[in-house]
Design an enzyme around this catalytic site. Structure first.
Site, PDB file in Angstrom:
ATOM      1  N   HIS A  59       0.825  -1.213   0.000  1.00 28.18           N
ATOM      2  CA  HIS A  59       0.000   0.000   0.000  1.00 28.18           C
ATOM      3  C   HIS A  59       0.857   1.259   0.000  1.00 28.18           C
ATOM      4  O   HIS A  59       0.611   2.191  -0.775  1.00 28.18           O
ATOM      5  CB  HIS A  59      -0.925   0.008   1.222  1.00 28.18           C
ATOM      6  CG  HIS A  59      -1.657   1.300   1.410  1.00 28.18           C
ATOM      7  ND1 HIS A  59      -2.867   1.570   0.810  1.00 28.18           N
ATOM      8  CD2 HIS A  59      -1.339   2.419   2.132  1.00 28.18           C
ATOM      9  CE1 HIS A  59      -3.259   2.787   1.146  1.00 28.18           C
ATOM     10  NE2 HIS A  59      -2.347   3.317   1.956  1.00 28.18           N
ATOM     11  N   GLU A  60       1.861   1.294   0.869  1.00 32.76           N
ATOM     12  CA  GLU A  60       2.721   2.478   0.923  1.00 32.76           C
ATOM     13  C   GLU A  60       3.498   2.655  -0.381  1.00 32.76           C
ATOM     14  O   GLU A  60       3.713   3.787  -0.837  1.00 32.76           O
ATOM     15  CB  GLU A  60       3.678   2.382   2.108  1.00 32.76           C
ATOM     16  CG  GLU A  60       2.995   2.356   3.467  1.00 32.76           C
ATOM     17  CD  GLU A  60       2.021   3.504   3.687  1.00 32.76           C
ATOM     18  OE1 GLU A  60       2.208   4.584   3.077  1.00 32.76           O
ATOM     19  OE2 GLU A  60       1.053   3.329   4.457  1.00 32.76           O
ATOM     20  N   HIS A 100       1.642   4.521  -3.034  1.00 32.27           N
ATOM     21  CA  HIS A 100       1.781   5.980  -3.044  1.00 32.27           C
ATOM     22  C   HIS A 100       3.006   6.403  -3.857  1.00 32.27           C
ATOM     23  O   HIS A 100       2.981   7.434  -4.547  1.00 32.27           O
ATOM     24  CB  HIS A 100       1.906   6.503  -1.613  1.00 32.27           C
ATOM     25  CG  HIS A 100       0.647   6.404  -0.825  1.00 32.27           C
ATOM     26  ND1 HIS A 100      -0.557   6.908  -1.274  1.00 32.27           N
ATOM     27  CD2 HIS A 100       0.390   5.859   0.402  1.00 32.27           C
ATOM     28  CE1 HIS A 100      -1.492   6.686  -0.370  1.00 32.27           C
ATOM     29  NE2 HIS A 100      -0.939   6.039   0.656  1.00 32.27           N
ATOM     30  N   HIS A 125       3.090   8.836  -7.088  1.00 31.85           N
ATOM     31  CA  HIS A 125       4.018   9.949  -7.218  1.00 31.85           C
ATOM     32  C   HIS A 125       4.737   9.901  -8.562  1.00 31.85           C
ATOM     33  O   HIS A 125       4.870  10.915  -9.251  1.00 31.85           O
ATOM     34  CB  HIS A 125       5.029   9.923  -6.071  1.00 31.85           C
ATOM     35  CG  HIS A 125       5.839  11.165  -5.957  1.00 31.85           C
ATOM     36  ND1 HIS A 125       6.949  11.258  -5.152  1.00 31.85           N
ATOM     37  CD2 HIS A 125       5.720  12.386  -6.548  1.00 31.85           C
ATOM     38  CE1 HIS A 125       7.470  12.474  -5.260  1.00 31.85           C
ATOM     39  NE2 HIS A 125       6.742  13.165  -6.098  1.00 31.85           N
TER      40      HIS A 125
END
Length: 221
Positions: free
Chosen positions: A89-90, A93, A97
């Site tokens: 999940h992280e 991100h 980006h």
């Protein structure tokens, strides 16, 4: 407000219980959260983002300024379904980006403004309430600042849901999890997303509360 507070407490408790439950279910391929994160970054062509370990529980985050995926110790070293889901999940991100995902760009652009306004917002709101019978302007300014906070909470929602969608698609497509583990990972990330939903609703409820005070003060003046 009481309902929102109770709902928030329930969701937070549920997330922690789900994390603890799925932390006990070992990943069939034996990868750690750090290894899952590094693998997802590499396979998405991201080589300038570091995977680091940070203190705390459920303190995992992606820092776009420092270009780091920061994983809590249990996730970084863990070899469980929960570790894989949160790490992916992280990294979702980081993929956002890289792709200049619009909601993430908007949220990042709002951060500097909110970091400044949050220092004074509560004082402005308190002063506005005390001065409401004299002038509604301070409270109106405070409500405006709080509206930005509420907007930020709602802008965060598509960012978080999209990161989970990317994470789940990747761990399934790359065989990081089997079908049983996928179901558990999806459940864990769903409860994580619910914390943001409740936070956004709580912020909206608070905004409406201050807004009602402002409107009531205007009518009585």
């Amino acid at each position: 407000m009481i309902i929102i507070f109770g709902l928030s407490a329930f969701v937070s408790w549920r997330l922690r219980s789900k994390f603890e439950e799925y932390s006990q279910i070992g990943l069939s391929n034996g990868l750690s959260g750090a290894e899952v994160a590094q693998k997802m970054l590499n396979e998405n062509g991201i080589y300038d983002v570091r995977v680091t370990s940070v203190e705390g529980m459920l303190t995992d985050n992606y820092n776009p300024q420092e270009k780091t995926v920061n994983l809590s110790g249990d996730v970084y070293y863990g070899r469980s379904v929960a570790s894989a889901a949160i790490a992916a999940h992280e990294c979702g991100h980081a993929v956002q980006h890289q792709l200049a995902y619009a909601p993430l760009k908007l949220r990042s652009a709002m951060v500097p403004v909110l970091s400044v306004s949050s220092r004074y917002m509560q004082w402005v709101l308190l002063g506005g309430i005390l001065l409401l019978q004299t002038t509604p302007i301070p409270l109106a300014v405070g409500v405006g600042l709080f509206a930005l906070t509420t907007l930020f909470s709602f802008v965060t929602l598509p960012v978080e849901f999209d990161a989970s969608r990317r994470a789940l698609a990747w761990i399934q497509d790359k065989g990081i999890v089997n079908q049983r583990e996928y179901v558990f990972a999806k459940d864990a990330l769903w409860w994580a997303a619910m914390t943001y939903v409740v936070a956004a609703l709580g912020s909206l409820a608070t905004l409406l509360y201050y807004g009602s005070i402002l409107m009531g003060g205007r009518r009585s003046s």
